[in-house]
Write a protein that holds these residues in place. Sequence first.
Motif, PDB file in Angstrom:
ATOM      1  N   THR A 108      -3.872  11.501  11.282  1.00 51.10           N
ATOM      2  CA  THR A 108      -2.992  11.501  12.351  1.00 51.10           C
ATOM      3  C   THR A 108      -2.569  10.280  12.916  1.00 51.10           C
ATOM      4  O   THR A 108      -1.409  10.225  13.126  1.00 51.10           O
ATOM      5  N   GLN A 109      -3.591   9.370  13.169  1.00 49.86           N
ATOM      6  CA  GLN A 109      -3.089   8.003  13.789  1.00 49.86           C
ATOM      7  C   GLN A 109      -2.270   7.278  12.863  1.00 49.86           C
ATOM      8  O   GLN A 109      -1.271   6.563  13.171  1.00 49.86           O
ATOM      9  N   ALA A 110      -2.702   7.476  11.361  1.00 52.27           N
ATOM     10  CA  ALA A 110      -1.558   6.740  10.479  1.00 52.27           C
ATOM     11  C   ALA A 110      -0.349   7.357  10.477  1.00 52.27           C
ATOM     12  O   ALA A 110       0.785   6.491  10.470  1.00 52.27           O
ATOM     13  N   ILE A 111      -0.151   8.579  10.824  1.00 52.03           N
ATOM     14  CA  ILE A 111       1.105   9.033  10.909  1.00 52.03           C
ATOM     15  C   ILE A 111       1.982   8.695  12.206  1.00 52.03           C
ATOM     16  O   ILE A 111       3.217   8.451  12.076  1.00 52.03           O
ATOM     17  N   LEU A 140       0.015  -4.305  10.773  1.00 49.01           N
ATOM     18  CA  LEU A 140      -1.005  -3.452  10.394  1.00 49.01           C
ATOM     19  C   LEU A 140      -0.832  -2.149  10.948  1.00 49.01           C
ATOM     20  O   LEU A 140      -0.424  -1.814  11.819  1.00 49.01           O
ATOM     21  N   ILE A 141      -1.069  -1.076   9.799  1.00 48.39           N
ATOM     22  CA  ILE A 141      -0.878   0.514  10.252  1.00 48.39           C
ATOM     23  C   ILE A 141      -2.239   1.046   9.590  1.00 48.39           C
ATOM     24  O   ILE A 141      -2.757   0.475   8.365  1.00 48.39           O
ATOM     25  N   GLY A 142      -2.494   2.392   9.736  1.00 51.85           N
ATOM     26  CA  GLY A 142      -3.634   3.076   9.274  1.00 51.85           C
ATOM     27  C   GLY A 142      -4.834   2.498   9.285  1.00 51.85           C
ATOM     28  O   GLY A 142      -5.175   1.765  10.177  1.00 51.85           O
ATOM     29  N   ASP A 143      -5.629   2.693   8.139  1.00 53.51           N
ATOM     30  CA  ASP A 143      -6.881   2.157   8.195  1.00 53.51           C
ATOM     31  C   ASP A 143      -7.015   0.571   8.049  1.00 53.51           C
ATOM     32  O   ASP A 143      -8.095   0.107   8.367  1.00 53.51           O
ATOM     33  N   ALA A 144      -5.935  -0.037   7.699  1.00 51.08           N
ATOM     34  CA  ALA A 144      -6.043  -1.345   7.968  1.00 51.08           C
ATOM     35  C   ALA A 144      -5.944  -1.728   9.129  1.00 51.08           C
ATOM     36  O   ALA A 144      -6.550  -3.026   9.583  1.00 51.08           O
ATOM     37  N   ALA A 145      -5.617  -1.051  10.083  1.00 49.70           N
ATOM     38  CA  ALA A 145      -5.281  -1.379  11.488  1.00 49.70           C
ATOM     39  C   ALA A 145      -6.678  -0.998  12.306  1.00 49.70           C
ATOM     40  O   ALA A 145      -7.121  -1.728  13.068  1.00 49.70           O
ATOM     41  N   GLY A 148       0.702  -1.404   0.097  1.00 45.47           N
ATOM     42  CA  GLY A 148       0.049   0.049  -0.136  1.00 45.47           C
ATOM     43  C   GLY A 148       0.652   1.347   0.099  1.00 45.47           C
ATOM     44  O   GLY A 148       1.636   1.534   1.016  1.00 45.47           O
ATOM     45  N   GLY A 149       0.612   2.166  -1.047  1.00 39.84           N
ATOM     46  CA  GLY A 149       1.481   3.377  -1.116  1.00 39.84           C
ATOM     47  C   GLY A 149       0.504   4.509  -0.834  1.00 39.84           C
ATOM     48  O   GLY A 149       0.814   5.628  -1.312  1.00 39.84           O
ATOM     49  N   GLY A 150      -0.117   4.486   0.160  1.00 39.73           N
ATOM     50  CA  GLY A 150      -1.222   5.877   0.622  1.00 39.73           C
ATOM     51  C   GLY A 150      -0.161   6.464   1.646  1.00 39.73           C
ATOM     52  O   GLY A 150       0.985   6.382   1.559  1.00 39.73           O
ATOM     53  N   ILE A 151      -0.953   7.472   2.344  1.00 39.51           N
ATOM     54  CA  ILE A 151      -0.288   8.169   3.232  1.00 39.51           C
ATOM     55  C   ILE A 151       0.714   7.514   4.346  1.00 39.51           C
ATOM     56  O   ILE A 151       1.884   7.766   4.521  1.00 39.51           O
ATOM     57  N   SER A 152       0.108   6.237   5.118  1.00 40.17           N
ATOM     58  CA  SER A 152       0.721   5.708   5.852  1.00 40.17           C
ATOM     59  C   SER A 152       1.764   5.000   5.418  1.00 40.17           C
ATOM     60  O   SER A 152       2.826   4.903   6.084  1.00 40.17           O
ATOM     61  N   GLY A 153       1.677   4.293   4.259  1.00 39.93           N
ATOM     62  CA  GLY A 153       2.792   3.375   3.570  1.00 39.93           C
ATOM     63  C   GLY A 153       3.848   4.212   3.198  1.00 39.93           C
ATOM     64  O   GLY A 153       4.875   3.883   3.593  1.00 39.93           O
TER      65      GLY A 153
END
Length: 438
Positions: free
Chosen positions: A325-328, A308-313, A11-16
């Motif tokens: 903010t939580q993804a960051i 897992l991070i971001g929306d996946a988590a 995943g290459g979104g903001i968190s990735g």
Amino acid sequence: MARKLNVTIVGGGISGLLAARVLREKHNVTIVERYAGNHEFGAAITLGPTAINIIESLGFDRKRGGTMPAEKVLVWNKKLDSISENITKKYTAKLSGDFTFSYRRDVWDEFLRLATSDDVPGGPVKVLWENNVVNVDVESGTVHLDDGQKIESDLVIGADGIRSLIRPLVLQQEESVHARPSGSSAFRFTVPAEVVREIHSKHGRLGDPLAANMNLYMSADETQRTCVTYPCRSGQLLSCAFVVPDKLIARETVESWAAEAEEGEIRRLFHDFHPMFLDLADRAEKPRCWRLRDQDPLHTYTRGCTMLIGDAAHAMTPHLGQGGTQAIEDAAAFELFNDPDYDAYTVPEILKMMDRVRRQRASQIQTWTREFQTWKKRALEEKYTWYCWTYPGIKECLKRLDAGLEMIELKHFDDTDAKESQQQAPTAESAVIQEVVS
């Protein structure tokens, strides 16, 4: 981590991208992204003090990101009568950080630069665009692509969003595998500054419509419809979100940025709001309808060498403005893999340390977000704000937990704040600081 790891981020979104920026300093990082380049929908994002401080420490350039510090949160009724004004510096002045507005695509572009530029410490991240992951061995770290490729990894990060492929592989049970509808949807779009000023002038409104303020317009009835506007891209655009219960839409919506609104739909749903809002909706180019979903708190974010991070988590609705903010904060926690103090630990051991902090914090915010959406416990909104905007980082949180202390110390919150909020609880619409769409 004493040795250089091979890291694969799904995943290459903001968190990735931000996790890649952190880990590239000491490790070999590959991102697998199913889309071709920037696919962020043309909407805005709010980032709180903890997030802006993290990304600036990693080289984020506010000018490149078109990022604006917020000055006020203004609350109005649907006819544009003022209800309340809240100065964000009440919070940010004590936290050494800003509450900010940005355009999502600009933030993504800046994070991509931080991940792939030669001017950033470490080796540039390799990005495999238009590649689909079909399976991951979460214990061994083998990532399988749909073209038959296999990527052997020491660390795998599932940053693949609300429809995560990695989530059920980590959980290995049906509990909380799928995000659930929250009961509301948001129509989101941006309007160019010159069009906003034209509409503003047409309706005889005074002041600068692109001032660095968040404006919340409340229906103040049983429908709980809300309009949220704020500027982004250094004031070149106005971000608009029209939030409405699903039962009023009377059609199926999806948790996708790509679902287009039907013609005249926003005007129908907000027909009793001031005509200025209807004009903004009419001038929107391809407004999107996004079904707001959230995730039950998970029993773990990690298994084997996978995290897992971001929306996946921890997918959550935007009612506390904490998704980005939580993804960051998740991404920043990978700094443990760059710290010599953690060289003696294995990858699974470090991931369990991260899980200990990140899951506790994000789960608490998920729970409060649900309460906030349903108007429960609004008297605690001051505490919610201080908690969401206070985060000392992964290492300090671990130290506090090891010492038997509360993980997050709310230095600036006291009972006076809570009592003042409780007195206002019957008209909680008038005191919202955090009801934002991120």
